[in-house]
Design a protein around this motif. Structure first.
Motif, short mmCIF file in Angstrom:
data_model
loop_
_atom_site.label_atom_id
_atom_site.label_comp_id
_atom_site.label_asym_id
_atom_site.label_seq_id
_atom_site.Cartn_x
_atom_site.Cartn_y
_atom_site.Cartn_z
N TRP A 34 0.97 -1.17 0.04
CA TRP A 34 0.18 -0.08 0.00
C TRP A 34 0.75 1.28 0.08
O TRP A 34 1.01 1.91 -0.95
N ARG A 48 -1.36 -4.59 2.82
CA ARG A 48 -2.76 -4.40 3.01
C ARG A 48 -3.53 -5.82 2.38
O ARG A 48 -3.07 -6.39 1.35
N TYR A 53 -4.45 -3.60 7.45
CA TYR A 53 -2.95 -3.74 7.21
C TYR A 53 -2.03 -3.88 8.03
O TYR A 53 -2.28 -3.37 9.19
#
Length: 367
Positions: A34, A48, A53
């Motif tokens: 991410w 994530r 995440y």
């Protein structure tokens, strides 16, 4: 209880489940890169998946040189498999905005499962990207948490509906999609039959005919989360393809149906996290039409219709008296707070009234 989401797959933990109690645990995570940050020798990556995440730390002293080189060149949305040890971030580094903000994973292995071009929009909630772009890149849009939550909510509601109806003696029957056309009021979508030139199947507007067959056949209590198709113009609450919960019961009175469905909805709303008071308010059709002019009123709206027919009968004001003599009714709405509207704004409402079936509209302002 077994956590099946971490079985029969390449990971033994999800990116949103790790907590401080997992410190010291050896884990393998899979997900998408991410946010990536290079802090001069230490590389941080927020990995994530659908559950959330976790921050991953890649230290050159803890991974093979080849793996550290991979981490240096990670792009957004690269698909990764990370193996490492859960460790405490320390009080000064805790991120209170993350469910996993008290821990991080110190990587011992970095495996790039697939690379990715830079996505056309940010994979996060609250984006202002136009819908056309989102639809073009739908598979990327579905990675956003709010999109996943929408799908998960639909799943939760469907499962709660099934469970509630199963407990009440219903059985789920899947009815055919390709069938003959039946007169129901809306246009059917037609599907040509290749083996039978010149003949067509019709997609069901709803499983009405099949429901009747099931009741006559002795099923007694049936339900189906059914796909329905209507070749009609779009409406505010209707589209060409939609899903409805179809239910049929035999040997019942109308109060039996309402009482049963009230119990079902109580369980479904609770499963969806919606607070609502029960028992539900019930209103005869005539009362709903008299008070709201609608058979499915939002009673929170206020400004109910109040009939003045008897009051204005023979009043001398031709607009009212002639309407009453013709057998029509005169109703009013008390629009509180609108007493200081301009004449122009108020008279625009006459067009709205006419569009909704009224013969005309008079008004008086009380300030």
């Amino acid at each position: 209880m077994t956590d099946y989401i971490n079985e029969f797959c390449m990971h033994d933990a999800t990116c949103g489940e790790l907590r401080k109690s997992d410190v010291g645990r050896e884990v393998t995570l899979c997900g998408w890169a991410w946010h990536n940050r290079d802090h001069g020798g230490l590389i941080f990556c927020d990995l994530r998946d659908r559950t959330g995440y976790t921050q991953v730390v890649v230290d050159p002293d803890c991974v093979p040189e080849e793996d550290f080189h991979k981490a240096e060149h990670l792009g957004r949305e690269y698909a990764l498999q990370i193996t490492g040890t859960v460790r405490d971030r320390g009080a000064d580094a805790v991120n209170p905005n993350m469910a996993t903000g008290e821990i991080e994973v110190l990587a011992s292995k970095v495996n790039v499962l697939n690379e990715s071009v830079t996505p056309p929009f940010s994979i996060e909630d609250g984006i202002e990207t136009d819908e056309t772009t989102r639809m073009k890149w739908r598979y990327m849009d579905l990675r956003r948490p709010e999109m996943y939550q929408s799908l998960h909510l639909r799943h939760t509601v469907a499962q709660a509906m099934r469970a509630a109806l199963n407990e009440r003696g219903f059985i789920e029957v899947e009815t055919p999609i390709l069938a003959n056309s039946t007169p129901e009021g809306a246009r059917d979508y037609l599907v040509p039959s290749r083996p039978n030139p010149g003949k067509f199947y019709a997609l069901p507007q709803s499983p009405q005919q099949f429901k009747q067959m099931l009741m006559v056949g002795g099923i007694e209590r049936y339900y189906q989360i059914a796909r329905c198709f209507r070749d009609e113009d779009l409406r505010a609450d209707r589209q060409p393809e939609f899903t409805q919960v179809d239910i049929e019961m035999s040997f019942v009175q109308e109060t039996d149906v309402m009482d049963l469905m009230e119990g079902v909805f109580k369980e479904v709303l609770a499963a969806a996290g919606v607070q609502h008071e029960f028992p539900l308010q019930r209103m005869p059709w005539k009362e709903a039409m008299d008070r709201f002019g609608c058979d499915r009123p939002d009673v929170r709206f206020g400004m109910e219709l109040v009939e003045l027919t008897d009051i204005v009968r023979g009043c001398g004001f031709g607009v009212f008296s002639k309407a009453v003599e013709a057998g029509n009714v005169v109703k009013c709405i008390n629009a509180k707070g609108a007493g200081n509207w301009s004449r122009g704004d108020i008279e625009k409402l006459a067009d709205v009234a006419a569009a909704n079936g009224a013969k005309g509209m008079a008004w008086i302002a009380y300030t």
